[in-house]
Design a protein around this motif. Structure first.
Motif, PDB file in Angstrom:
ATOM      1  N   THR A 158     -10.687 -26.189 -12.489  1.00 47.80           N
ATOM      2  CA  THR A 158     -10.786 -24.783 -12.926  1.00 47.80           C
ATOM      3  C   THR A 158     -12.179 -24.435 -13.422  1.00 47.80           C
ATOM      4  OG1 THR A 158      -9.930 -25.385 -15.101  1.00 47.80           O
ATOM      5  CG2 THR A 158      -8.352 -24.563 -13.495  1.00 47.80           C
ATOM      6  N   THR A 159     -12.842 -25.352 -14.124  1.00 49.51           N
ATOM      7  CA  THR A 159     -14.158 -25.024 -14.685  1.00 49.51           C
ATOM      8  C   THR A 159     -15.292 -25.190 -13.683  1.00 49.51           C
ATOM      9  OG1 THR A 159     -14.398 -27.266 -15.552  1.00 49.51           O
ATOM     10  CG2 THR A 159     -13.492 -25.590 -17.033  1.00 49.51           C
ATOM     11  N   GLU A 160     -15.087 -26.021 -12.654  1.00 53.60           N
ATOM     12  CA  GLU A 160     -16.163 -26.239 -11.691  1.00 53.60           C
ATOM     13  C   GLU A 160     -15.878 -25.582 -10.343  1.00 53.60           C
ATOM     14  OE1 GLU A 160     -16.883 -30.423 -11.488  1.00 53.60           O
ATOM     15  OE2 GLU A 160     -17.209 -30.592 -13.643  1.00 53.60           O
ATOM     16  N   ALA A 161     -14.907 -26.086  -9.605  1.00 56.87           N
ATOM     17  CA  ALA A 161     -14.691 -25.638  -8.225  1.00 56.87           C
ATOM     18  C   ALA A 161     -14.216 -24.186  -8.154  1.00 56.87           C
ATOM     19  CB  ALA A 161     -13.695 -26.553  -7.532  1.00 56.87           C
ATOM     20  N   LEU A 162     -13.175 -23.846  -8.912  1.00 57.29           N
ATOM     21  CA  LEU A 162     -12.657 -22.468  -8.860  1.00 57.29           C
ATOM     22  C   LEU A 162     -13.660 -21.469  -9.437  1.00 57.29           C
ATOM     23  CD1 LEU A 162      -8.903 -23.022  -9.738  1.00 57.29           C
ATOM     24  CD2 LEU A 162      -9.833 -22.215  -7.573  1.00 57.29           C
ATOM     25  N   ALA A 163     -14.343 -21.851 -10.511  1.00 54.86           N
ATOM     26  CA  ALA A 163     -15.347 -20.957 -11.096  1.00 54.86           C
ATOM     27  C   ALA A 163     -16.515 -20.750 -10.133  1.00 54.86           C
ATOM     28  CB  ALA A 163     -15.845 -21.523 -12.422  1.00 54.86           C
TER      29      ALA A 163
END
Length: 192
Positions: A159-164
């Protein structure tokens, strides 16, 4: 678009069935029908014997009935397949700030999202799929985790890296996601 057509078609079919069924029920319960109605009273039949058998000997009757029923079956099957099939998002609308916008291929964003999701240590495989509307996409991500990885940590990294990263690169306000986590199968370790 298909969702709107689906709802309108179901609404019209339901309305016709309720109106006709309610009218037949009312006549059957003793309400006197108007003069133009197909039933004369509660003991009247829908089709008399003469009406049912009058077209039986015509050469065009049975091919027409079979063609109409085949067409109805093909339409019903098409509708069922269209409703059950989840569509992938073909393109994502990127807000460029000039009011026109740009289109990004959905498969390209899925590939980047899957590659970013599979990058952290402990993620064996990642798969991403985009659905929804092109101005409001939804992500469906599946992660295959190694046995030693903490699922909460992998989900937080996603959630904090790829999706963001995907949300920011496509200039989306939000990118809701459904994430499914599985662990990779491994052989039992021997203890000596």
């Amino acid at each position: 678009m298909l969702r709107v057509v689906d709802r309108v078609a179901l609404g019209l079919v339901g309305l016709v069935l309720v109106v006709v069924g309610g009218a037949v029920l009312a006549v059957g319960l003793g309400v006197s029908p108007p003069s133009w109605w197909i039933h004369d009273g509660p003991h009247d039949v829908l089709l008399s014997t003469a009406e049912r058998t009058r077209l039986r000997d015509e050469t065009w009757w049975w091919p027409t009935v079979i063609a109409a029923l085949a067409l109805l079956a093909v339409c019903a099957l098409w509708w069922l397949i269209a409703v059950l099939r989840r569509r992938r998002l073909g393109e994502v609308l990127v807000d460029t700030g000039d009011g026109a916008g740009a289109l990004l291929r959905g498969r390209a964003l899925e590939g980047v999202l899957a590659a970013d999701a599979a990058r952290p240590d402990g993620v064996s495989h990642a798969h991403a799929r985009l659905t929804g509307r092109r101005d409001a996409p939804r992500a469906h991500v599946r992660l295959l985790l190694e046995p030693h990885v903490d699922p909460a940590q992998a989900l937080d990294r996603l959630t904090t890296e790829a999706l963001a990263h995907a949300r920011d690169s496509a200039a989306l306000r939000e990118l809701p996601a459904e994430v499914r986590l599985r662990t990779a199968k491994h052989k039992a370790e021997r203890v000596s």
